[in-house]
Each structure stands twice: as structure tokens, then as C-alpha cells.
Design a protein around this motif. Sequence first.
Motif, short mmCIF file in Angstrom:
data_model
loop_
_atom_site.label_atom_id
_atom_site.label_comp_id
_atom_site.label_asym_id
_atom_site.label_seq_id
_atom_site.Cartn_x
_atom_site.Cartn_y
_atom_site.Cartn_z
N LYS A 59 39.81 -27.51 38.41
CA LYS A 59 40.76 -26.58 39.01
C LYS A 59 40.10 -25.31 39.52
CE LYS A 59 44.82 -28.02 36.31
NZ LYS A 59 45.81 -27.60 35.28
N GLN A 60 39.02 -24.88 38.86
CA GLN A 60 38.42 -23.60 39.21
C GLN A 60 36.93 -23.72 39.55
OE1 GLN A 60 39.96 -21.85 35.36
NE2 GLN A 60 40.58 -20.18 36.69
N TRP A 61 36.53 -24.86 40.09
CA TRP A 61 35.13 -25.09 40.39
C TRP A 61 34.56 -24.07 41.38
CZ3 TRP A 61 34.02 -25.73 45.52
CH2 TRP A 61 35.10 -26.05 46.36
N TYR A 62 35.42 -23.59 42.26
CA TYR A 62 34.97 -22.68 43.32
C TYR A 62 34.44 -21.36 42.76
CZ TYR A 62 39.82 -21.42 42.33
OH TYR A 62 40.98 -21.11 41.70
N LEU A 63 34.85 -21.01 41.51
CA LEU A 63 34.34 -19.79 40.91
C LEU A 63 32.85 -19.87 40.60
CD1 LEU A 63 37.21 -18.92 38.39
CD2 LEU A 63 36.73 -17.84 40.58
N ILE A 64 32.34 -21.09 40.51
CA ILE A 64 30.92 -21.27 40.18
C ILE A 64 30.03 -21.06 41.40
CG2 ILE A 64 29.26 -22.92 39.20
CD1 ILE A 64 31.60 -24.29 37.81
N ILE A 65 30.62 -21.13 42.60
CA ILE A 65 29.81 -21.06 43.83
C ILE A 65 28.97 -19.79 43.92
CG2 ILE A 65 29.94 -20.95 46.35
CD1 ILE A 65 32.36 -22.81 46.21
N PRO A 66 29.55 -18.59 43.73
CA PRO A 66 28.71 -17.39 43.84
C PRO A 66 27.58 -17.37 42.81
CG PRO A 66 31.03 -16.80 43.92
CD PRO A 66 30.97 -18.24 43.51
N LEU A 67 27.89 -17.81 41.58
CA LEU A 67 26.87 -17.83 40.54
C LEU A 67 25.78 -18.83 40.87
CD1 LEU A 67 26.06 -16.70 37.79
CD2 LEU A 67 27.40 -18.50 36.71
N ALA A 68 26.17 -20.01 41.38
CA ALA A 68 25.19 -21.02 41.76
C ALA A 68 24.32 -20.52 42.91
CB ALA A 68 25.90 -22.32 42.17
N ALA A 69 24.94 -19.83 43.87
CA ALA A 69 24.17 -19.27 44.99
C ALA A 69 23.17 -18.23 44.49
CB ALA A 69 25.12 -18.64 46.01
N LEU A 70 23.61 -17.41 43.55
CA LEU A 70 22.72 -16.39 42.99
C LEU A 70 21.52 -17.03 42.30
CD1 LEU A 70 22.27 -13.35 42.23
CD2 LEU A 70 23.52 -13.85 40.13
N VAL A 71 21.78 -18.05 41.48
CA VAL A 71 20.70 -18.74 40.77
C VAL A 71 19.73 -19.36 41.76
CG1 VAL A 71 20.15 -20.66 39.23
CG2 VAL A 71 22.11 -19.19 38.73
N TRP A 72 20.25 -20.03 42.76
CA TRP A 72 19.39 -20.71 43.74
C TRP A 72 18.51 -19.70 44.48
CZ3 TRP A 72 18.38 -20.65 48.93
CH2 TRP A 72 17.63 -21.73 49.42
N LEU A 73 19.09 -18.59 44.89
CA LEU A 73 18.33 -17.59 45.64
C LEU A 73 17.23 -16.96 44.78
CD1 LEU A 73 21.26 -15.86 47.55
CD2 LEU A 73 19.44 -17.23 48.57
N LEU A 74 17.53 -16.70 43.51
CA LEU A 74 16.53 -16.11 42.63
C LEU A 74 15.40 -17.10 42.36
CD1 LEU A 74 18.78 -14.26 40.02
CD2 LEU A 74 17.28 -13.21 41.71
N VAL A 75 15.76 -18.36 42.10
CA VAL A 75 14.74 -19.38 41.83
C VAL A 75 13.92 -19.65 43.08
CG1 VAL A 75 14.39 -21.81 41.25
CG2 VAL A 75 16.04 -20.45 39.96
N ALA A 76 14.55 -19.56 44.25
CA ALA A 76 13.85 -19.82 45.51
C ALA A 76 12.89 -18.70 45.89
CB ALA A 76 14.86 -20.04 46.64
N GLY A 77 12.91 -17.59 45.14
CA GLY A 77 11.96 -16.53 45.39
C GLY A 77 12.50 -15.37 46.20
N TYR A 78 13.79 -15.38 46.53
CA TYR A 78 14.36 -14.23 47.23
C TYR A 78 14.40 -13.03 46.28
CZ TYR A 78 15.93 -17.27 51.05
OH TYR A 78 15.96 -18.13 52.12
#
Length: 710
Positions: free
Chosen positions: A356-375
Motif C-alpha cells: 500500500k505504501q511502497w512509494y514512500l521507499i522511493i526517496p530513501l532508495a534513491a538516496l541510498v543509491w546516490l550515496l553508494v554510487a559516489g555522489y
Amino acid sequence: MSNTATASSHPSDSDIYGHGEAVSSFPLSFEGKLLFLIALMFSAFQIATAGHYLDLPSQVIRACHVGFLMLLGFPFITLNKTAPLKTLAWLLALAGVAVATYQVIEYNQLMLRAGDLNQLDLYMGALCIATVFLATWFIMGPALPIICGVFLAYCFFGQYLPAPLDTRGYASSQIIEQMAYGTEGIYGIPVYVSSSYIFLFILFGAFLEKAGMIKLFTDVSLGLVGHAQGGAAKVAVVASGFMGTISGSGVANVVAVGQFTIPMMKRFGYRSAFAGGVEATASMGGQIMPPVMGAVAFIMAETLGVEYHVIVKAAIIPAVLYFISAFWMVHLEAGKQGLVGMPKEKLPSAKNAIVKQWYLIIPLAALVWLLVAGYTPLFAGTVGLVFTVVLILGSSIAIGLPSTVIRFMFWIGLGLICASLVYYVPQHQRIWVFAGAIAALVAINFFRKGGRETIVACRDSLAEGAKSALPVGVACAMVGVIIGTMTLTGVANTFGEFVVGVGAHSLFLSLVLTMLTCIFLGMGIPTIPNYIITSTIAGPALERLGVPLIVSHMFVFYFGILADLTPPVALACFAAAPIAKESGLKISMEAIKIAAAGFVVPYMAVYTPALMLQDGGALAQQIGYLPAVIYVVIKALLAMALWGATVIGFLGTRLTVPHRLLGFAAAAALIAAYPISDQIGFVLAIVFAVVVWRHNKAMKSGANLGHSAA
């Protein structure tokens, strides 16, 4: 998809918990509305400088950041005080603004006058130091200003001390310039980090909370572990761990999650002090839980000159082990007290909550990906914040669309637009495209039913974020005095020589000395200044003893967090006290017990750096890096299991004193990384397991005989 940003009433006034960490909101009075407007301006300024809508020299941004902290902090803390105190607060706030204004206007001339300040420069510098000391006292209490005052006094009077603590003596003008101008005092690295990274991530957490992330965390936690033995307390551990991924503030986590978990634990039989201790322990762990961690992680990255994801990499295993240890202690206490889980049919489904609330994870997932990617954290935090705002505003629009298909197409289109902003829009144009996208969503919401309430919720999040930044910001400014003293006098070398001298005979004693320093300082000051002081003093000394630099800093960081649970201050515990309706000191004693198993992790990382995914260490050289990681994680889990059973005194049944002593000996042997100590530890662990198994079997046989006789 539900509307995540519901209508928000104007914030109500409440008490300020703990160490002055502002959690109350703005009242409806004229003064409250004025402070609300100042908070909005503060957030707007920080977003404008982070997004390069407003390009200013770093020194000017830092001065304005501290000026806003003074302008908002003094009056906010005295909202419910007497008129004379309010008047004083506003005068001090204006003095802080005057200092910032002077720094902005005289920026170029101050650089030319470096080393030869005029009389007005010195007066304004002294005013800067005074307002920072007073703001810290107002907002955080007397402990940190007193400690920083001792360091400042050392600059003035150090020449009168006996060797090796004596200094050559410094003129007042030199001390004022060191502290109030340049980047080695109040406007040093901590304020730089606060004005760039930390503020953005605080806003990120505030918007995610407004979007409903806390409810998602608690629903998932209830669904996963609510039915297990002692499920109510396990929900607190899991929910606080989730919360730690978006908010690195222990007190904020206690207040946000504890409002739900502490009463729930009490209803299911946990003592008030233990319930508060569980929440405080789990919430403080949020500061080492990636991706956001705490403000210290950003300061550490700047201090060590490494990318943020390097800090995340070093923290991930210790963070997981910390929460496993808290989970284990809760499980043992539940077994000892005979506390069962909650009825499964009354609990929400974790799967349904995510669906029901999967979309709330999107910003957090984007943040994790960007940090891990070296941004950079600045870019990652900006993108995460933008995605969260888009999510809140987009949800309000989506709820009014006529069909599921159209809503699905709307979200797909909005997602593609956001992704294209990151990948395909030139970097210098991104900030304006971000602003345009948000402005378009705001305009649409303005003319839709329920949309204006969503805009108000976003506005309130900006003000709440600025308010939440107060304790972190003033702490970062205050510890600049300590950094300035270190660089001016070189006193860190004196302590370092002592630690190295002790370590020449025993590294373990040096680690214990550093740990006690962290815990002692933590009795009076929060994690940020604690880390800065101890890492500045002890970090280089531990490195000279062969401890990898990042491991030595993480060692200090870890115990700085555990220090926040120690009396007499224990700010997280005192934040939990009014919720648990129990003494903060009693909660603190329970929190120390719950966190006890976590004390073994930093020591094991020093002896085996592979525990923090770092190269080096004798074990990695002998068996290889990956096998060393697997081995030390297994050993850490075993040591924590033994330590937990020893402290709680339960493992299937209540343990006797000899059992607990045997468990303690086995855990202690496993902490070190010497082959003989590992062998002793594993043998003692096997003996402990056999003895406890036989003890449990005998107890059950006795209980069965008792039932038969009855």
C-alpha cells in the motif's frame, strides 16, 4: 494510493525534552508566528545555497547559518518564559544577527586584515564567541559550554600550568581571531557540515515523516516481529532501526517512535524503565544506521577527507550488530519475564503495508543509491529532498484522478521526469528544472480539493526542519572553540603522547582509556562534540598505535553514541522519561544493560578491521579478506550472544552466578584477535553451552516432576 500529506493543523506548543533538543512546535501567538516565519526563511536560505540558487562564499554561508541559529534559537527556547527573559533572548538574537551581518559586509576586508584585526573586528569577534556560548547554554544546557569554556580558558592561561600542559601564551587578539574568524574556530568544519549536509538531511527526514514514513515503519515492524516472544519490545527495536535510516537524531527518534512503542511495551508487561531503555537504546543506534546515520558521519567524512559512502561501508556491519544485540537482549528479557507476543490476527500485515505504501521507499532508495554510487551527500540529499516533496505533492494530485489506470500512468510519468532530471539534464540546469517541477505541482495542488492542505503540510515541514536543526547547529558552532584550541595550542599532542605511551605496553589499555574518555564526556555533552573532542585527541594517537584511521574514528563514534545512554545526562533516556512516566536515571540504567552486548563490537573491530570492511589486520593477511570478514562477524555474534545471556542472566531458564561468570569469560576471550584467545573463547563457549543445556534440562525435569506430584 492514499493521500500521504493530510491536512495539518497549526503546530501546538509542547515541552522541550531532554538536552534542549527542540521538539515543541510554534504557538499561534504573534511571537510564535514570527518565529515560524524565521524558520521558513532559515530553511529557504539553506535550500537556496545547497541548490546553488544563491552562490555565496563558504565563509559567508557559515556566518549566515550561525546567525539564523541565534535568531531562531534564543527566542524559541524562551517562548514560555517571563517577559524580561524573552526581551533578553531577542536582544541576544539580534546580537547574533549583527555578528553575521558584519561578517557578510566585511568579508573581503576581513581577509585583507587577517592577522592584524582592528578594534571593531575584535569587539565583534568577542560578541560572536559570547553569543555562541549563551545560545548553547540556552538550547543544550550548561555542560557543553562549561567544557568549551575550560578549553577557551586554557588558551588564555595555559602558560601558567606546569609542563607538559603549559603553553607559550597568546594575546587576546590572537585568540579571538582564531575562534571568531577563519575556518579553524567557530566557523570550522562542523559548521560547514551543518550548513550544507546536515540541514538538508534533517529536512529530508522531516518531509518523510510528514509523508507517513513512521506509520509504514511501525506497521512493517508489527507485522514482522509483533507476534514473537516479547514482540512489543522487538517492534520498538525494528521500528527505531528503520527510523534511523532517515533520521540520525536519537532524541527525535525517541519522541517520534517512542510515542507509539513505549506505551505498547508497558501494556504487554514490560516495566516502564525497561520500555524506555529499549526505545532509547534502539533510537540512539539510528546514528550509526546507514544511509543517513547521524550528523557525526558527515563531519567524519570531511575530517578524514573521504567520500561519505566510505563511512557508510565501515558502519554497516557494526550498525547491524548493534541492533541484533539490542534485539537479543530484548528477547532474553522477555523470556526471563515470561512475556509473550501480541495476537497475530490483530497485527497489520507487513506485506500489505509495503504494497500500500511502497512509494514512500522511493526517496530513501534513491538516496541510498546516490550515496553508494559516489555522489556527494549534498547532491544526494538535495535529490532525496526533491523526490520526497514531489511524492507528497504528487500523492495529493493522484488521489483525485478518476481511475487506477490514470493514477498509474501519472506516477510512471512523474517518475520518468524525476529520473531524467538526474541523468539527462545538464548539471547547471538541474536546480532550475527541479524548482520548476515542484512549482508546477504546487500550482496544480493550489487549485485542487485537499491540495492546499498538502501545501501547508510541506510548509510546516520546512519550519519543523529548521527547528530540529537548532541543537545540532549550535553544537557544531560550540565545538569550534575546542577545535580552535587544539590547533592553536597543540594540546592534542600531549594527550596523544600519553595514550601512545600506555599503548606501547598495552593497546587494550589505550582503548579502554579512550572509551572511558568518550563515556565521561558523554555524561555532559551529546554525540557531535563528544566525537570531535575525542577524535581530535585520541584518533591520531590510536593511529600511531597501528589502528586504521577510520577504525579509530568509528571506535570513538560508537562509544560516543553509547555515552548518550549513560547517566547523569543521558539525553535519549530523559526524552523517553515523560513518555514512559519513569525516572530518566532509571531508564538510563536499563538502557546501559540493553546496550551492553554492543560494547564488544568496537574492540573487535580494532583487533580485526575486517569487521568494518577495512583491509589490514593479522587475520586478513593469514586467511584472506572475505574469510576474515565472515569469521569475525560469526565471532562477534557469538560474543554478543554470550554477553547478553551473562548480563540478563537468562538463556532458556534463569542462570546461576557460576553460569554467568563462565559466559563472561567466554565472551571476553572472543573479543581479542589473538589465536590462543579465540581458541580459549570457543572452548569456553562450548563448555558454557553444554553446562547451560544440562542446567535447562535439569530445571525442566524438576518442573515436570513437580507437576506430576501435584
